[in-house]
Scaffold this active site. Structure first.
Site, PDB file in Angstrom:
ATOM      1  N   SER A  40      17.244   3.195 -27.318  1.00  0.00           N
ATOM      2  CA  SER A  40      16.614   4.369 -27.401  1.00  0.00           C
ATOM      3  C   SER A  40      16.576   4.381 -29.231  1.00  0.00           C
ATOM      4  O   SER A  40      15.545   5.184 -29.692  1.00  0.00           O
ATOM      5  CB  SER A  40      16.897   5.547 -27.106  1.00  0.00           C
ATOM      6  OG  SER A  40      18.278   5.711 -27.405  1.00  0.00           O
ATOM      7  N   ASP A 330      18.607  15.253 -31.970  1.00  0.00           N
ATOM      8  CA  ASP A 330      19.369  15.608 -30.595  1.00  0.00           C
ATOM      9  C   ASP A 330      20.682  15.224 -30.509  1.00  0.00           C
ATOM     10  O   ASP A 330      21.320  15.028 -31.610  1.00  0.00           O
ATOM     11  CB  ASP A 330      18.358  15.165 -29.421  1.00  0.00           C
ATOM     12  CG  ASP A 330      18.556  13.563 -29.279  1.00  0.00           C
ATOM     13  OD1 ASP A 330      19.362  12.879 -29.839  1.00  0.00           O
ATOM     14  OD2 ASP A 330      17.674  12.977 -28.612  1.00  0.00           O
ATOM     15  N   HIS A 333      20.625  11.127 -31.032  1.00  0.00           N
ATOM     16  CA  HIS A 333      19.594  10.220 -32.137  1.00  0.00           C
ATOM     17  C   HIS A 333      19.551  10.873 -33.164  1.00  0.00           C
ATOM     18  O   HIS A 333      19.351  12.105 -33.584  1.00  0.00           O
ATOM     19  CB  HIS A 333      18.465  10.090 -31.354  1.00  0.00           C
ATOM     20  CG  HIS A 333      18.529   9.427 -30.169  1.00  0.00           C
ATOM     21  ND1 HIS A 333      18.332  10.202 -28.940  1.00  0.00           N
ATOM     22  CD2 HIS A 333      18.371   8.321 -29.462  1.00  0.00           C
ATOM     23  CE1 HIS A 333      18.312   9.535 -27.761  1.00  0.00           C
ATOM     24  NE2 HIS A 333      18.581   8.175 -28.117  1.00  0.00           N
TER      25      HIS A 333
END
Length: 369
Positions: A40, A330, A333
């Site tokens: 991610s 978040d 990240h």
């Protein structure tokens, strides 16, 4: 005379890095294609086309991306691969390979195979039903076939051999597969599991090499113990980072540097570059005001007490008023502002080591901000 000239060019580029034009960077590195593998931290939207619940194609993700639309990127804006292709003067963003109807230009100039939730350990990807690194190399084969249909086999091989591969993974193997859900912890001590993961990484690099890639940039681990997700789990949001997990990241990164040095020797004609993301993140955590941040302990999305990321970071979650002031968007990240600093720091390393054709540690990295 070649060695002094090469060192001169590397030094010159270091001091010009914040002012040189995009075309200048592209010409210097001679890179016109970028291919991305990983998790991610670099996935620009492949998970949008999977059945997994690990997605970021919803608000509030993308609020600072051009058009203010969620694209599947796990951040409020652009990721490092986007910043890389933009700086090289190739294009502004890099698309996910699974995106339908990619144009000829998009394919030739580079695509992204990364999948959020993936790891070098296949079991990590199976937890989230995403594409592990071992399967991402299979998508590279499909990509090559598409290139052959566009430009012919000979030109396709040239494009692959001159492409820069950015590989960013490993965090999920430890974050979820070892610390949070201690499946592998029952089988390995931390040092042994690090060796296991890096054995998988070496096999992945060898596979990419066999498929024609020669230039590969591999990121290390971040300070996992400073991620809001881990601090929230340990109820250390206020007190600080989990130093034992940070030490694990440091040990892993030291091993990774040696692995890349040895593997480059084995893979004739390859250039394997270590990219340090630990140091720039710690710089921002240790001195947030210098980099324009007011909060480094929790993400902009969520309370910091819960684990808001991916499906838990939604339009109904509580949000900070200005995400650019938060290091993390978040609970896992970084935000776009943090990624910009990480990229600038890492890009200096890339330019120097690429020009020197060496994986040796370079101690002449200037703070780019």
């Amino acid at each position: 005379m070649q060695t002094p000239l090469l060192l001169f060019l590397a030094t010159l580029q270091l001091f010009q890095i914040n002012t040189i034009t995009c075309n200048g960077d592209k010409d210097l590195l001679n890179i016109t294609t970028v291919l991305v593998f990983g998790d991610s931290s670099v996935d620009t939207g492949n998970n949008n086309y999977l059945t997994t619940f690990v997605k970021a194609n919803h608000n509030p993700y993308g609020q600072n991306f051009p058009g203010q639309v969620p694209t599947g990127r796990f951040s409020d804006g652009k990721l490092v691969p986007d910043l890389l292709v933009s700086t090289l003067g190739i294009k502004e963003t890099i698309p996910p390979f699974l995106q339908p109807n990619l144009s000829r230009f998009e394919l030739i100039s580079g695509v992204n195979f990364a999948s959020a939730g993936a790891g070098y350990d296949d079991f990590t990807g199976s937890i989230f039903d995403v594409i592990p690194l071992s399967q991402q190399s299979g998508y590279l084969r499909q990509y090559f076939e598409k290139l052959v249909s566009l430009v012919g086999e000979e030109e396709a091989r040239i494009i692959i051999s001159r492409a820069l591969a950015l590989i960013s993974a490993g965090t999920n193997d430890f974050l979820f597969n070892y610390y949070t859900m201690p499946i592998r912890e029952l089988q390995f001590n931390i040092s042994s599991y690090q060796n296991f993961v890096q054995t998988r990484l070496k096999s992945f690099l060898q596979e990419l090499y066999s498929l024609g890639l020669r230039i590969m940039v591999v990121t290390g681990l971040p300070p996992i113990g400073c991620l809001p997700f881990q601090r929230a789990l340990a109820r250390e949001v206020i007190n600080g980072c989990l130093q034992n997990q940070n030490q694990d990241s440091i040990l892993y990164n030291d091993k990774l540097k040696k692995l890349l040095q040895n593997t480059q020797k084995d893979l004739q004609g390859s250039r394997l570059v270590y990219s340090d993301i630990y140091k720039p993140i710690m710089k921002m955590i240790d001195n947030p005001q210098k980099y324009g941040f007011v909060e480094t302990r929790r993400g902009c999305c969520g309370t910091g007490i819960f684990l808001e990321a991916g499906p838990l970071c939604t339009a109904t979650a509580s949000m900070c008023s200005n995400s650019s002031k938060y290091l993390f968007f978040d609970s896992v990240h970084p935000g776009q502002e943090a990624y910009q600093f990480i990229f600038k720091y890492s890009y200096q390393t890339l330019v120097q080591r690429y020009l020197k054709n060496s994986t040796e540690e370079d101690y002449h990295i200037h703070d780019p901000k």
